[in-house]
Write an enzyme that holds these catalytic residues in place. Structure first.
Site, PDB file in Angstrom:
ATOM      1  N   ARG A 286      55.204  32.403  42.959  1.00 24.45           N
ATOM      2  CA  ARG A 286      56.088  33.004  42.635  1.00 24.45           C
ATOM      3  C   ARG A 286      57.340  32.322  42.437  1.00 24.45           C
ATOM      4  NH1 ARG A 286      53.863  36.891  41.799  1.00 24.45           N
ATOM      5  NH2 ARG A 286      53.579  38.929  42.937  1.00 24.45           N
TER       6      ARG A 286
ATOM      7  N   HIS B  43      55.748  34.628  33.284  1.00 24.78           N
ATOM      8  CA  HIS B  43      54.931  35.325  34.463  1.00 24.78           C
ATOM      9  C   HIS B  43      53.742  36.018  33.849  1.00 24.78           C
ATOM     10  CE1 HIS B  43      55.412  37.089  38.660  1.00 24.78           C
ATOM     11  NE2 HIS B  43      54.046  37.179  38.394  1.00 24.78           N
TER      12      HIS B  43
END
Ligand code: NDP
Ligand code: OXD
Length: 316
Positions: free
Chosen positions: A231, A279
């Site tokens: 993350r 991502h």
């Protein structure tokens, strides 16, 4: 045709189009994008990605929440998260994507992809020295579903693999470290750092300049490398740029960023030592993930336990 079960699914997604999820889930249950008012009794399950805050708080018959991702930090960001079981994604298909991403990036850094790309631009025919994989140590922060599978694939490629976890763990072929006490030793034995941690209060901002400066730089690949596919808020973007600029880090592959999408003004976009992906290391594929979610709902209705539950106390 058999009747659909009575309990409806609330599908609450922000950031991408829910159409495909809606189609697949509604093959077997009624699905709504909004409840019929805050106390809608017909909603028994929620399938969510960054759900609207407080949306789930007042649903009286909600039995369980299903996260569309493996990470559940998006759920815990909701101050009105009800106290029902949370199921996260554990799926072969997602794990395979992540294993591919990690092996791709480790191999590219180890086999000097950036150098060859720069040489090709200048039409340079030059073979730099090349260290074999067994002289390179890859350290994985987080040896869970994804980190554990990545570790096995890297071992099969011949790398030395270290792993760092919250609780002590034994994994075949991996030198393991745990907790704050084990972190410095883990970093000092690591040339390529792969971050596959969940985002929790205990891991937020952990990848900072101080941590990066503890990696082994005097190594067979000429410096320390960072790969983050966990993350963005695990890392401090500015600290990574600083470490790349002053040589603490040789190169980085970043799939996640403190702010996503990565702002166009970020120095990371054009940094010559960074490889950026949006991502996209392991994307949740609804065709693979929706049917097992529906199976779990049916099983739970029959009184069977849910699988892949989130430990609310640990936060992942
Ligand atoms: P798991 O829950 O299976 O594993 C998490 C691992 O992190 C465990 O080994 C756990 O330790 C370790 N960990 C957690 N907190 C700490 C801590 N404070 N200190 C040290 N270790 C810690 O998660 P997954 O492997 O399924 O997924 C990992 C993350 O990958 C997700 O949370 C998500 O954020 C990210 N992800 C990113 C994707 C992308 O496309 N970029 C796609 C999918 C996921 P222990 O073994 O002791 O419990
Ligand atoms: C996930 C993600 O957590 O896609 O699954 O990031």
């Amino acid at each position: 045709m058999t009747d659909k079960p009575k309990g409806r699914i609330l599908l609450s997604i922000t950031g991408f189009n829910p159409r495909r999820w809606h189609e697949l889930l509604s093959a077997r249950r009624d699905v709504v994008l909004e409840p019929d008012g805050p106390a809608d009794p017909s909603i028994e399950y929620a399938v969510v990605w960054k759900q609207r805050p407080n949306l789930l708080a007042t649903l009286p018959n909600l039995k369980a929440i299903f996260s569309i991702g493996a990470g559940v930090d998006h759920l815990f960001a909701d101050p009105g998260l009800p106290d029902v079981p949370i199921v996260r994604v554990v799926a072969e298909n997602l794990t395979q994507y992540m294993v591919e991403y990690v092996c791709w990036r480790v191999l590219d850094h180890h086999r000097q992809g950036a150098l060859y790309r720069a040489q090709q631009k200048r039409k340079v025919w030059h073979e730099p020295p090349q260290a074999p994989a067994d002289q390179v140590s890859v350290g994985i922060m987080g040896l869970g579903q994804l980190g554990g599978a990545a570790a096995n694939a890297l071992i099969a490629l011949g790398y030395r693999v270290n792993g760092w976890t919250r609780t002590p763990k034994t994994v075949d072929g991996v030198t393991t470290f745990s907790g704050n006490d084990g972190l410095s030793d883990f970093l000092a034995a690591t040339d390529i750092l792969v971050v596959l941690l969940p985002l929790t209060p205990g891991t937020t901002g952990i990848v900072d300049y101080a941590l990066l400066s503890k990696l082994r730089r005097d190594n067979a690949i000429g410096g320390a490398v960072l790969i983050n596919a966990g993350r963005g808020k695990l890392q401090k973007d500015a600290d990574i740029v600083r470490a790349l600029d002053d040589g603490m880090l040789k190169e980085a592959s970043l799939d996640v960023f403190e702010t996503e999408p990565l702002p166009r003004t970020s120095a990371i976009w054009t940094h010559p030592k960074v490889f950026v992906t949006p991502h996209a290391a392991a994307t949740s594929d609804p065709a693979h993930l929706a049917p097992p979610m529906l199976d779990q709902m049916d099983a739970f209705d029959r009184g069977e336990p849910l699988r892949n539950l989130v430990d609310r106390k640990a936060g992942y």
